[in-house]
Design a protein around this motif. Sequence first.
Motif, PDB file in Angstrom:
ATOM      1  N   TYR A 363      -1.757  -8.199   1.553  1.00  0.00           N
ATOM      2  CA  TYR A 363      -0.582  -7.697   0.359  1.00  0.00           C
ATOM      3  C   TYR A 363      -1.526  -7.610  -0.874  1.00  0.00           C
ATOM      4  CZ  TYR A 363       3.076  -6.902  -2.915  1.00  0.00           C
ATOM      5  OH  TYR A 363       3.794  -6.503  -3.935  1.00  0.00           O
ATOM      6  N   ARG A 364      -2.073  -8.536  -1.090  1.00  0.00           N
ATOM      7  CA  ARG A 364      -2.879  -8.440  -2.571  1.00  0.00           C
ATOM      8  C   ARG A 364      -3.925  -7.586  -2.451  1.00  0.00           C
ATOM      9  NH1 ARG A 364      -0.437  -9.584  -6.738  1.00  0.00           N
ATOM     10  NH2 ARG A 364      -2.599  -9.905  -7.889  1.00  0.00           N
ATOM     11  N   ALA A 367      -2.711  -4.090  -2.670  1.00  0.00           N
ATOM     12  CA  ALA A 367      -2.299  -3.509  -4.092  1.00  0.00           C
ATOM     13  C   ALA A 367      -3.127  -3.031  -4.889  1.00  0.00           C
ATOM     14  CB  ALA A 367      -1.548  -4.841  -4.740  1.00  0.00           C
ATOM     15  N   THR A 368      -4.601  -3.397  -4.320  1.00  0.00           N
ATOM     16  CA  THR A 368      -5.671  -2.865  -5.265  1.00  0.00           C
ATOM     17  C   THR A 368      -5.889  -1.150  -5.073  1.00  0.00           C
ATOM     18  OG1 THR A 368      -7.341  -3.343  -3.603  1.00  0.00           O
ATOM     19  CG2 THR A 368      -6.833  -5.006  -5.211  1.00  0.00           C
ATOM     20  N   TRP A 371      -2.515   3.542  -5.793  1.00  0.00           N
ATOM     21  CA  TRP A 371      -1.241   4.385  -5.188  1.00  0.00           C
ATOM     22  C   TRP A 371      -0.651   5.178  -6.300  1.00  0.00           C
ATOM     23  CZ3 TRP A 371      -2.065   5.120  -0.471  1.00  0.00           C
ATOM     24  CH2 TRP A 371      -2.384   3.936   0.585  1.00  0.00           C
TER      25      TRP A 371
END
Length: 684
Positions: A363-364, A367-368, A371
Motif C-alpha cells: 500500500y505504501r 501510494a508513491t 495518481w
Amino acid sequence: MQTKRPSPMSQTSRSPTAMSPAAKNRLILFVLWLLFYATLTLFVPPLLDDADSVHAEVAREMLLRHDWVTLYANGIRYLEKAPILYWSMALSFKLFGVNTAAARLPIALTVLSLALLLEGFARRAFSPRAGLYAGLMLLSSFGIFIFTRILLPDADVCLWLTLALFFYWATESDQSQLNEQDPALHDQRTPGNPSFAASSRRMGTTLSTHHASLTLCWLFAACCALNVLTKGLIGIVFPLLIVLAHLVLTRRSLSAVLTRIRQLHPLSSTIVFLLIAAPWHILIALANPTQGHPGALTFSHGHWSVPLPTDGNVHGWLWFYFVNEQLLRYLNLRVPRDYDTVPVALFWALILLWIMPWSGFFYRALATVPWRKTLRPRVSIRTLTLAENTRLLLGLWALIPVLFFSLSTRQEYYVLPALPAMILLIAAWLDREATEAESFAVPNPLVRSGQRISVVLLVLGSVASLTAGFFLLHSAPPNPGIDLASLLKQNPGDYALSFGHFLDLNAQAMGAFRDPLLLTAIALFTGTLANWLLRRAYQPHAANLCLAAATFAFVLASHIGFQIFSPVLSSRQLATAIEPELKPSDIIVIHGEYESASTLGFYLGRNDLHILDGRSSNLWYGSFFPDAPPIFEDALSLKVRWLEPRRIFLWQSLSDPVPSLPGKTFFITQSGGKEILSNQPNPY
C-alpha cells in the motif's frame, strides 16, 4: 527542513578488485535459485495429476510424433494451448531424457531469468540495493514458487511481459534525453533516483537515439509475439493496454499520444511481431481445419447459444482457439463448462498471500505512484519527474492485469503477470526507506511507516506462528505406513481452486506435517520479530534481509509439505507399482476424467490410456475429430474387455463406487486414495 550526513555506505571506497554491486546481486540470486529451484525441487515431488502431467505428456508426445505444430494429449488433439511451454519441455526432453527434472527445468530457468531481469530493472531505475530487493522478493514469492511447482505457462507470461515493458521503459529513457537540458526537470528529480537518461547511459548502448529506439521497439514487439505464443491473446493485450494507458496519462492529448506512437515505429514493429507469431498460427490452422458441419454461434431469448460438436462435426482450430478458448472463456460461455472461477474478493485477497510478507509494504509503495498529479489538467511527461514516470508505469502494470481478470473467469494464478510490477514498486520503497534511515534525515516519514508496518507484520506473524504451533501440539504423528488420504476430509466443492485439495486437511491429518509446521512457526515468528526489532533500531536494510531469510524458510517448509501431500495429488506410486509387469498389449483404463490419473501416461510412457465415463475436460473437444483413437469406454464395453485374455489395469478412486464387472477382480495396489484393480492376479 532536513538535516543529513553522508551515509556510511558512501564513505567506503571500493577496491579495484572488489565485485560490483550488480555482480554481487546476481551471484546472490543465482545461489538462492540453485538452492530453491534447481536442486532437489526439480526431482521431488513427482509430477501431479491434472495440468502438471498433462502438459508434460503433451511435450513427450510432441517428440514421439515429431509434430511441433499440433499438440496431442493421450493421442488426441489438444488444441487449447499455445506452444512455447511445450516446445521448451520437448527440447529439454530431447537433451536430458523424459523425466521429472527435465520437465521442470525450463520453468526453473524462466524463474532465474525473471529474477535477474527484475534485479536489472530495479537497479537501473532506482538503485543497486533496490535491485537486490526485487530479486530476493521474486525468488521468495510464495505465489511464484508454488505455481512453478505445476507446469503452467504463467511464469513465462511474467517473463515476456516484464521484458516487453522494460524495453518500452527504455524507449521512454531515450525520449527523456530530449528534456535533459530543461532546468525545471533537473529541479524536480527525486534525490537518490537516477534519471531515465542516466539509466540509459548505464546500459552502455553505442547506438544513436533513433536506432536504439528502433531496436528497443522491435524487441518489445518480439516479446509480445513470444507472449502470444505462450498464452494467447493476453500476450499482446496486456502490454498494449499498459503502454496505451501510460501514454494517455503522460501525454494527455490525442495528438501527443499519436505523435509518440509514431515515434515507436508501429509499422516495422508490427512486421516483427507477425514474423514471429504468425507462422505457428497459420500452420496449426491449416493442419486442423473444420470437420463436417458443426453448428454456429446463435443468440436467442436474450442469451448466446454455443454449438456443441458431434463425432465428425467439429469446428477447426481457428474457431476453437480464438473464439471458444479466448473470447467465450473470457465471457464465461466456453464449452464444455468444465471449469469454475475464483470469487473476485478472494482473487484480490490472494495477491497479499502470493508476495507475503512484502505485501505489507505494497500500500505504501502504491501510494508513491503519482495518481493525483497525473490526473491534474495540463500534466504531461515534462511535468512528471523521471522517477514518477517510472512509478506510474509500474502502477498501471500492477493494476491492469488484476482488473482485466476481475471482469472475467479467473484462477488464483492469473494474477501472476502483475506481481513483477508490485515487486518493483515495493523494492523501490524499501530502498528509499533504508536510504532515509542511513542518512539520519529528520523528519523520517518512510522510516516511521516501516516501523508501523513491522508491528502489523509481527502481529500477523505471531498469529500464524501460534496457529502452526497449535496444530503441531494437538496432532499426533500418523502410524507408519498409513495412507494420508485416509485422514483427509474431502471437500469437492473447493476443488475449483488450484490447490483446493489442501483444504481437505484437518487436525488429524496435520500430524503428517509436523516438520513443515515447526519450520513455519519458527520462520514466521523469528522473522517478523527480527524485522520489528531492527526497524525500531533504524536498520531497515538488515530488517529486510531478515524478512527475506524467513520467507525463504517458509518456502522450504511449503516444499516439504507439498512433498508430503503429493501422493494424494499424484498417481506416480501406482505407476511405479504396475510398471514391472506392464506389457505393451495391456490396457490401462482410468475410471473418470483423463486428468485425474494423467501421471500414468507420462511415467509409463503410454499415450493410449482408455477412459471410462470421462469423455470431458481437455480430451473432450479433440475426441470429436475423425482421427481420434477409440479410447472411451462405457460400462458395457468395459465388461466385454474385462473377459479378454489380455490384462486390464483399472485406475479407481476410493471415493467412487467400483463398476460392476464380470468374472474376478483382483486388487493390485493402493496409494493416495486411489487404487489399481485388474482382471488378472498380481504375479508379485
